[in-house]
Design an enzyme around this catalytic site. Structure first.
Site, PDB file in Angstrom:
ATOM      1  N   SER A 106       0.834  -1.201   0.000  1.00  0.00           N
ATOM      2  CA  SER A 106       0.000   0.000   0.000  1.00  0.00           C
ATOM      3  C   SER A 106       0.872   1.255   0.000  1.00  0.00           C
ATOM      4  CB  SER A 106      -0.973  -0.058   1.189  1.00  0.00           C
ATOM      5  OG  SER A 106      -1.965   0.929   1.104  1.00  0.00           O
ATOM      6  N   ASP A 156     -10.012  -4.030  -5.316  1.00  0.00           N
ATOM      7  CA  ASP A 156      -9.394  -3.004  -4.469  1.00  0.00           C
ATOM      8  C   ASP A 156      -9.924  -1.627  -4.869  1.00  0.00           C
ATOM      9  OD1 ASP A 156      -7.778  -1.284  -3.028  1.00  0.00           O
ATOM     10  OD2 ASP A 156      -5.921  -2.341  -3.498  1.00  0.00           O
ATOM     11  N   HIS A 187      -8.131  -4.801  -1.108  1.00  0.00           N
ATOM     12  CA  HIS A 187      -6.892  -4.140  -0.711  1.00  0.00           C
ATOM     13  C   HIS A 187      -6.084  -5.003   0.254  1.00  0.00           C
ATOM     14  CE1 HIS A 187      -4.308  -0.647  -0.580  1.00  0.00           C
ATOM     15  NE2 HIS A 187      -4.326  -0.646   0.737  1.00  0.00           N
TER      16      HIS A 187
END
Length: 211
Positions: A106, A156, A187
């Site tokens: 991320s 996501d 995600h």
């Protein structure tokens, strides 16, 4: 936890001869301990260098500022990517390790992507889990032969597969050997991500596929 260098970090010397060094870059709200288990699963016996981001968002560590979800402070992206690259040089001299492969999730994956675009010599390659394009404007950079794995989640909403594909195309255009996979998840990470990254790393550095 070590604080002597420019980032709070955790260092684990690898036990496996010839195993690569991994630079672990956490997501929002993580710290230097977050990705250690992931690093151990993906690369048993590898040297692990795990950082804590310096930026705080509502008390949660990050590696660079954002203005809103998906909208980055690009001046800060550039500054912080340079800081992490400088730290890598410090850590390599201090610990006597090889140029690491980034393993980022991320926000950490986006930091790794920014390093490839701005300071590519700091990394031997990158595993970018749930990444997007970190900069709207980039200058040409030589990534010839640099191996990169990008894993996005099909559902996501934050780092969409479409934006990850744009990142893959951008890095490929600069010469990187890019493998972009879309995983059956959102995600969050899954065991499939671990398996994919381990297989990719086991044959590091990947060879270009003949066209």
């Amino acid at each position: 936890m070590a604080e002597a260098l420019s980032y709070i970090h955790r260092f684990e010397k690898g036990a496996a001869p010839g195993a690569p060094a991994l630079l672990l870059l956490h997501g929002t709200g993580g710290d230097e301990h977050d990705l250690i288990p992931l690093g151990r699963m993906i690369a048993p016996g590898a040297t692990l260098l795990s950082l804590r981001g310096k930026v705080l968002e509502n008390g949660m560590p990050r590696f660079f500022r954002r203005l809103a979800d998906g909208i980055f402070d690009e001046d800060d992206v550039r500054r912080r990517a340079g800081e992490v690259a400088d730290f890598v040089a410090e850590a390599r001299a201090h610990y006597g390790i090889a140029t690491p492969i980034a393993l980022g999730y991320s926000n950490g994956a986006n930091t790794g992507a920014a390093m490839l675009l701005l300071r590519p010599d700091a990394l031997a390659g990158a595993i970018l889990l749930r990444a997007t394009v970190p900069l709207s404007q980039t200058s040409p950079v030589d990534l010839t032969g640099k191996p990169v794995l990008i894993a996005s989640g099909v559902s996501d909403p934050l780092m969409t597969p479409e934006r990850a594909a744009q990142l893959a195309s951008l890095l490929h255009g600069y010469g990187a050997v890019v493998d972009h996979r879309t995983m059956p998840s959102g995600h969050e990470l899954s065991q499939a991500d671990v398996n994919l990254a381990k297989r990719w790393l086991d044959q590091f550095p990947p060879k270009p596929v003949a066209e």
